[in-house]
Enzyme design. Structure first.
Site, mmCIF file in Angstrom:
data_model
loop_
_atom_site.group_PDB
_atom_site.id
_atom_site.type_symbol
_atom_site.label_atom_id
_atom_site.label_comp_id
_atom_site.label_asym_id
_atom_site.label_seq_id
_atom_site.Cartn_x
_atom_site.Cartn_y
_atom_site.Cartn_z
ATOM 1 N N GLY A 14 0.780 -1.229 0.000
ATOM 2 C CA GLY A 14 0.000 0.000 0.000
ATOM 3 C C GLY A 14 0.812 1.280 0.000
ATOM 4 O O GLY A 14 0.468 2.220 0.715
ATOM 5 N N SER A 15 1.863 1.365 -0.814
ATOM 6 C CA SER A 15 2.653 2.606 -0.808
ATOM 7 C C SER A 15 1.866 3.773 -1.408
ATOM 8 O O SER A 15 1.959 4.904 -0.924
ATOM 9 C CB SER A 15 3.992 2.420 -1.525
ATOM 10 O OG SER A 15 3.828 2.321 -2.919
ATOM 11 N N ASN A 16 1.072 3.526 -2.448
ATOM 12 C CA ASN A 16 0.214 4.594 -2.965
ATOM 13 C C ASN A 16 -0.892 4.937 -1.970
ATOM 14 O O ASN A 16 -1.290 6.093 -1.849
ATOM 15 C CB ASN A 16 -0.384 4.213 -4.324
ATOM 16 C CG ASN A 16 0.504 4.624 -5.472
ATOM 17 O OD1 ASN A 16 0.853 5.789 -5.609
ATOM 18 N ND2 ASN A 16 0.894 3.664 -6.298
ATOM 19 N N ARG A 68 -15.801 -14.652 -8.743
ATOM 20 C CA ARG A 68 -15.275 -13.306 -8.498
ATOM 21 C C ARG A 68 -16.400 -12.314 -8.189
ATOM 22 O O ARG A 68 -16.242 -11.420 -7.369
ATOM 23 C CB ARG A 68 -14.471 -12.827 -9.708
ATOM 24 C CG ARG A 68 -13.275 -13.718 -10.007
ATOM 25 C CD ARG A 68 -12.650 -13.366 -11.348
ATOM 26 N NE ARG A 68 -11.788 -12.222 -11.237
ATOM 27 C CZ ARG A 68 -10.487 -12.282 -10.969
ATOM 28 N NH1 ARG A 68 -9.922 -13.445 -10.769
ATOM 29 N NH2 ARG A 68 -9.767 -11.184 -10.902
ATOM 30 N N HIS A 112 -1.783 3.426 -12.815
ATOM 31 C CA HIS A 112 -1.089 2.391 -13.587
ATOM 32 C C HIS A 112 0.318 2.877 -13.906
ATOM 33 O O HIS A 112 0.505 4.038 -14.289
ATOM 34 C CB HIS A 112 -1.854 2.107 -14.881
ATOM 35 C CG HIS A 112 -1.209 1.053 -15.716
ATOM 36 N ND1 HIS A 112 -1.242 -0.274 -15.375
ATOM 37 C CD2 HIS A 112 -0.497 1.137 -16.859
ATOM 38 C CE1 HIS A 112 -0.569 -0.965 -16.285
ATOM 39 N NE2 HIS A 112 -0.116 -0.137 -17.192
ATOM 40 N N GLU A 145 -14.481 -1.449 -17.915
ATOM 41 C CA GLU A 145 -14.373 -2.906 -18.065
ATOM 42 C C GLU A 145 -13.094 -3.318 -18.785
ATOM 43 O O GLU A 145 -12.561 -4.389 -18.536
ATOM 44 C CB GLU A 145 -15.602 -3.465 -18.783
ATOM 45 C CG GLU A 145 -16.843 -3.451 -17.911
ATOM 46 C CD GLU A 145 -18.022 -4.158 -18.555
ATOM 47 O OE1 GLU A 145 -17.805 -5.142 -19.293
ATOM 48 O OE2 GLU A 145 -19.163 -3.720 -18.320
ATOM 49 N N ASP A 148 -7.142 -1.127 -17.830
ATOM 50 C CA ASP A 148 -6.327 0.079 -18.020
ATOM 51 C C ASP A 148 -6.738 0.879 -19.262
ATOM 52 O O ASP A 148 -5.908 1.487 -19.928
ATOM 53 C CB ASP A 148 -4.826 -0.280 -18.096
ATOM 54 C CG ASP A 148 -4.343 -0.960 -16.830
ATOM 55 O OD1 ASP A 148 -4.776 -0.564 -15.741
ATOM 56 O OD2 ASP A 148 -3.518 -1.891 -16.925
ATOM 57 N N GLU A 177 4.316 8.393 -8.951
ATOM 58 C CA GLU A 177 2.964 7.940 -8.601
ATOM 59 C C GLU A 177 2.489 8.590 -7.305
ATOM 60 O O GLU A 177 1.339 9.011 -7.190
ATOM 61 C CB GLU A 177 2.940 6.414 -8.430
ATOM 62 C CG GLU A 177 3.093 5.634 -9.712
ATOM 63 C CD GLU A 177 3.074 4.132 -9.463
ATOM 64 O OE1 GLU A 177 2.332 3.672 -8.571
ATOM 65 O OE2 GLU A 177 3.811 3.413 -10.154
#
Length: 195
Positions: A14-16, A68, A112, A145, A148, A177
């Site tokens: 979780g650095s961002n 999922r 991304h 959907e 990226d 980022e």
């Protein structure tokens, strides 16, 4: 000042997420990080969030097997229960189904590590180096959907230096980022029309 209740979805360290949490500590930041959610109970980022006083939960994807959407229905309910209005993916390593993408259309952001539309998916730095690119970088975009492929909200270019490796380029892109994502989230939160 109105602050948009925001959740961060993570899968690992979780650095961002840390960069977003730090930015949101400013009283004039337009997004309030109200929840951190992970698909992995072992995610280190959960501990970091709790240490900052942010509610953090895990909804383990493994008991759901290949279903999922069932996993995402649990995530969606947790987001609604917390009153979330905006979602930021930050190292969330699951490809989302149409269910969650549709449920949070125009209210889910992702970062991304490439200059999209170049190099969607994985191994972005290795692919940029192999192609002889002059720049790498990162892109914040809305989630759709297509992996990226959502509308871009911001980009940051990072020069590729002689002798760069995948590791050295990734480290410099990560710094970019951590600056770009909080700025784009703030800008989008200010513009978001929520009830």
């Amino acid at each position: 000042m109105r602050r948009v209740k925001t959740a961060i979805l993570i899968s690992g360290r979780g650095s961002n997420m840390e960069a977003l949490l730090a930015a949101a500590e400013a009283p004039d930041y337009p997004a309030e990080i109200a929840l951190v959610l992970s698909n992995s109970p072992e995610a280190a980022g959960l501990h970091h969030a709790r240490a900052r006083g942010v509610p953090a939960i895990a909804i383990d994807h493994r008991p759901f097997g290949k279903d999922r959407e069932a996993h995402e229905r649990q995530i969606d309910q947790a987001l609604k229960d917390a009153g979330i209005q905006l979602v930021a993916l930050a190292g969330y390593m699951r490809v989302l189904t149409p269910y969650l993408v549709t449920a949070w259309q125009d209210r889910m952001l992702n970062i991304h590590p490439s200059l999209l539309p170049a190099y969607p998916g994985l191994h972005t730095h290795a692919r940029a180096l192999a192609a002889g690119e002059a720049f790498g970088g990162c892109t914040v975009h809305l989630v759709t959907e297509g992996v990226d492929q959502g509308p871009m909200l911001g980009q940051s270019r990072v020069p590729i230096l002689p002798g760069d490796t995948e590791t050295s380029l990734a480290a410099r892109v990560l710094i970019a980022e951590h600056e770009l994502y909080p700025a784009c989230l703030a800008d989008y939160a200010k513009r978001l029309k929520v009830p």
